[in-house]
Design a protein around this motif. Structure first.
Motif, PDB file in Angstrom:
ATOM      1  N   UNK A 461      97.802  12.289 -64.456  1.00  0.00           N
ATOM      2  CA  UNK A 461      97.948  12.535 -65.893  1.00  0.00           C
ATOM      3  C   UNK A 461      98.209  11.238 -66.651  1.00  0.00           C
ATOM      4  N   UNK A 462      99.087  10.395 -66.104  1.00  0.00           N
ATOM      5  CA  UNK A 462      99.407   9.126 -66.767  1.00  0.00           C
ATOM      6  C   UNK A 462      98.157   8.250 -66.869  1.00  0.00           C
ATOM      7  N   UNK A 463      97.435   8.121 -65.762  1.00  0.00           N
ATOM      8  CA  UNK A 463      96.255   7.252 -65.762  1.00  0.00           C
ATOM      9  C   UNK A 463      95.149   7.809 -66.647  1.00  0.00           C
ATOM     10  N   UNK A 464      95.035   9.110 -66.689  1.00  0.00           N
ATOM     11  CA  UNK A 464      94.029   9.738 -67.541  1.00  0.00           C
ATOM     12  C   UNK A 464      94.303   9.435 -69.008  1.00  0.00           C
ATOM     13  N   UNK A 465      95.559   9.554 -69.408  1.00  0.00           N
ATOM     14  CA  UNK A 465      95.912   9.250 -70.795  1.00  0.00           C
ATOM     15  C   UNK A 465      95.667   7.776 -71.110  1.00  0.00           C
ATOM     16  N   UNK A 466      96.006   6.902 -70.177  1.00  0.00           N
ATOM     17  CA  UNK A 466      95.745   5.474 -70.382  1.00  0.00           C
ATOM     18  C   UNK A 466      94.256   5.224 -70.608  1.00  0.00           C
ATOM     19  N   UNK A 467      93.422   5.913 -69.828  1.00  0.00           N
ATOM     20  CA  UNK A 467      91.972   5.742 -69.942  1.00  0.00           C
ATOM     21  C   UNK A 467      91.469   6.241 -71.297  1.00  0.00           C
TER      22      UNK A 467
END
Length: 651
Positions: A461-467
């Motif tokens: 979830x964190x990496x998806x939001x960063x992307x």
């Protein structure tokens, strides 16, 4: 005896023929505007009309926007061709008892849509019987014996000029296809974590693969029971209950605040290994639990409930629907199973009861020397219940490949005792490899611990939001849309990274690769899908307009990219059939990627919406191409659904 898989497939084909006949009658009653035979022949007179007709069949299925109905109305072309050419081959070679039928999609369109590759094998079989005939002559006889049908447009024999010397193939050109359904009961056993232990990355593959298989079976018309065979019984519960009694002595009146069940388990295990008095008391707790004393059952339920709540957090994230039936569910059935093996003289009693199955590498232990039961016993009891109570026609076990031998012996024992006939009931272990880290070693945390599944999902979830923020999507999406896109990308990418690999092999888990929006990834496919869905918005065309167009517009296939896309769409049912046969879901991922890239070729070469360059106003809409866009999106949506991926309208 024939090959079980071949026999099973043959049975499915016979059922499909019966259902198809009934379906055709029903559809003719439901659709008063269906063409008469003479009208249909007129419609199919020239090749261009035949190409249009194929896509119009699909287009009519899109009326009303029913994605699932659209996909279900499509017949498996390859399967139908197997039937048509099987009859022709049997007529052409009556001296052969079981002639091979091989039909495959052609990789080069100029050589036809499909090819029948049976001629060489038939020639070799006839030669073995003293009949000399070359493959080309056999191919000619096959064509001569083809029954009239509305599937094949034309056939050609491919000689040495387009095939390797000596290989003769019948090239097949198609005008259209129709529908099929299956009605059987399926049990899928997957996920299967252990109570009092947190779900870790090792449970990821079973959970994702099992859910996707269940969705596939449901889409194909099967009644599916998803079963979570959790480890909720056994010696470890003695030490857990003993530790619960010591740490929370008022557990019977006040619910214990166990927030970290993993830590609780480690504490009890340490005491079990180091404290002799505690170990003795733990064994006493096991006996009292198995005797179903109320206070011990309550303690057991408390521990199970804490685990279930933690499991459910994972299942909610991954959109998993599953029914729990732990080992405790089968306890009373195990006695009957042991008795049946005993009465049939299949048990060897040497202090413990062992079952030897001829041809199998290891025996099964169904009763331990202390009188307790084992995993072998519980799996036999579970299989018995699924065959005789669930009345399952298909039972699929989704566990790691390390358990392959265990299930092989369990299934063999069940066949030996006569529980099921593999030609009637399909019982199969769908094994899978392990998840590796980017160092190509078993996926672990930096401290060497097993990766908690919730930690993995939260990192996604964190990496998806960063992307998404990197692409500045937070500036154009509402907070609600951004959250939906975040979850869609995060969980979709984790699922797709698994399902796009052959489940039999190990695979490397890499967030960087799975979140890349280039290549065969969920990120790329989700963006591609939203772009396709946006085309109708760009043209200011709503669902009602598309439905009306589906009723009145013809789908033309004048451009080679239109035809290429149309053929790709129409291969969807045979892709599903292949997965049904081998349970390898990466085939669907490969097809989904191929469909998306084929659509891109089509869209780059065939305008769908024409705008005024100065004003930006829509000046022309090519409606049949809009329907091709809609058909592509419908198939992609169904592929996403089977893979357990939730696309969003805007990303």
């Amino acid at each position: 005896m024939g090959d079980p898989v071949t026999e099973y497939t043959a049975r499915l084909l016979r059922q499909e023929q019966e259902i198809r006949s009934l379906s055709a009658e029903i559809e003719s009653l439901k659709n008063p505007q269906s063409l008469s035979p003479s009208q249909r022949l007129d419609e199919l007179r020239d090749e261009n009309t035949k190409l249009k007709y194929r896509l119009n069949i699909l287009k009519r299925s899109l009326q009303g926007g029913r994605t699932a109905d659209c996909c279900k109305s499509m017949t498996n072309i390859n399967q139908r061709l197997q039937e048509v050419f099987g009859e022709a081959i049997r007529a052409a070679c009556p001296e052969l008892d079981d002639p091979p039928v091989s039909v495959a999609a052609n990789q080069q369109a100029k050589f036809g849509d499909y090819q029948c590759n049976s001629a060489m094998a038939l020639a070799q079989m006839l030669k073995a019987q003293g009949v000399k005939i070359n493959p080309r002559e056999i191919a000619e006889k096959i064509i001569q014996n083809l029954a009239d049908n509305d599937l094949v447009q034309k056939t050609e024999i491919a000689g040495p000029d387009i095939s390797p010397p000596g290989i003769n193939k019948v090239s097949i050109y198609l005008p259209y296809k129709h529908c099929s359904l299956k009605f059987e009961n399926v049990v899928v056993d997957f996920s299967s974590p252990n109570i009092a232990k947190e779900m870790h990355v090792g449970h990821l593959r079973s959970t994702i693969i099992g859910e996707s298989m269940s969705r596939l079976f449901e889409f194909l018309g099967y009644d599916v029971v998803r079963l979570n065979h959790v480890g909720d019984w056994g010696t470890q519960f003695g030490m857990l209950i003993a530790h619960l009694q010591d740490k929370f002595p008022d557990y019977l009146t006040s619910s214990p605040p166990i927030s970290d069940l993993q830590a609780f388990y480690k504490e009890s295990k340490k005491r079990f290994d180091e404290e002799e008095d505690f170990k003795k008391r733990a064994y006493q707790c096991v006996v009292r639990l198995q005797s179903k004393e109320p206070n011990f059952i309550k303690a057991w339920n408390l521990i199970c409930d804490v685990s279930r709540r933690e499991f459910q957090k994972v299942y909610d994230c991954l959109d998993i629907k599953i029914v729990e039936r732990g080992e405790s569910y089968y306890q009373d059935m195990m006695t009957k199973v042991v008795k049946e093996f005993d009465e049939r003289g299949q048990c060897l009693d040497e202090g413990r009861k062992i079952v030897f199955v001829p041809g199998q590498p290891i025996p099964l232990t169904i009763v331990k020397s202390d009188g307790g039961y084992t995993y072998d016993t519980s799996d036999l009891a579970a299989l018995h219940q699924r065959i005789f109570v669930e009345k399952a026609d298909m039972i699929i076990y989704v566990t790691d490949s390390g358990q392959a031998t265990h299930f092989q012996v369990v299934f063999a024992a069940a066949r030996m005792i006569g529980w099921y006939n593999p030609q009637v009931t399909r019982v199969e272990h769908a094994g899978f490899g392990v998840v590796l880290g980017e160092d190509k070693k078993k996926f672990k945390t930096r401290s060497g611990e097993t990766v908690r599944l919730m930690d993995l999902l939260e990192e996604g979830l964190k990496r998806s939001m960063d992307k998404l923020k990197e692409k500045e999507r937070d500036k154009v999406l509402t907070p609600e849309e951004l959250t939906k896109a975040q979850r869609s990308v995060a969980f979709g990418c984790i699922k797709y990274a698994d399902l796009s690999h052959n489940r039999i092999n190990d695979y490397v888990f890499s967030f960087d690769k799975m979140l890349d929006d280039r290549g065969n990834t969920a990120a790329y496919l989700l963006y591609a899908f939203t772009r396709i869905r946006s085309i109708a918005r760009l043209a200011n065309i709503g669902k009602a307009t598309l439905r009306k167009a589906a009723e009145t517009s013809e789908v033309l296939l004048d451009h080679e990219k239109e035809w290429k896309l149309g053929k790709c769409i129409l291969r969807f049912p045979e892709i599903l059939q292949k997965i049904l046969d081998d349970l390898l879901l990466h085939t669907l991922s490969d097809y989904l990627y191929e469909l998306a890239t084929t659509f891109t070729e089509f869209y780059d070469n065939c305008y769908c919406v024409e705008k005024d360059r100065q004003t930006g106003e829509v000046v022309k809409v090519n409606m049949w191409r809009m329907l091709l866009c809609e058909a592509t999106a419908a198939i992609m949506a169904k592929c996403f659904d089977i893979l357990g991926i939730n696309p969003v309208g805007r990303m």
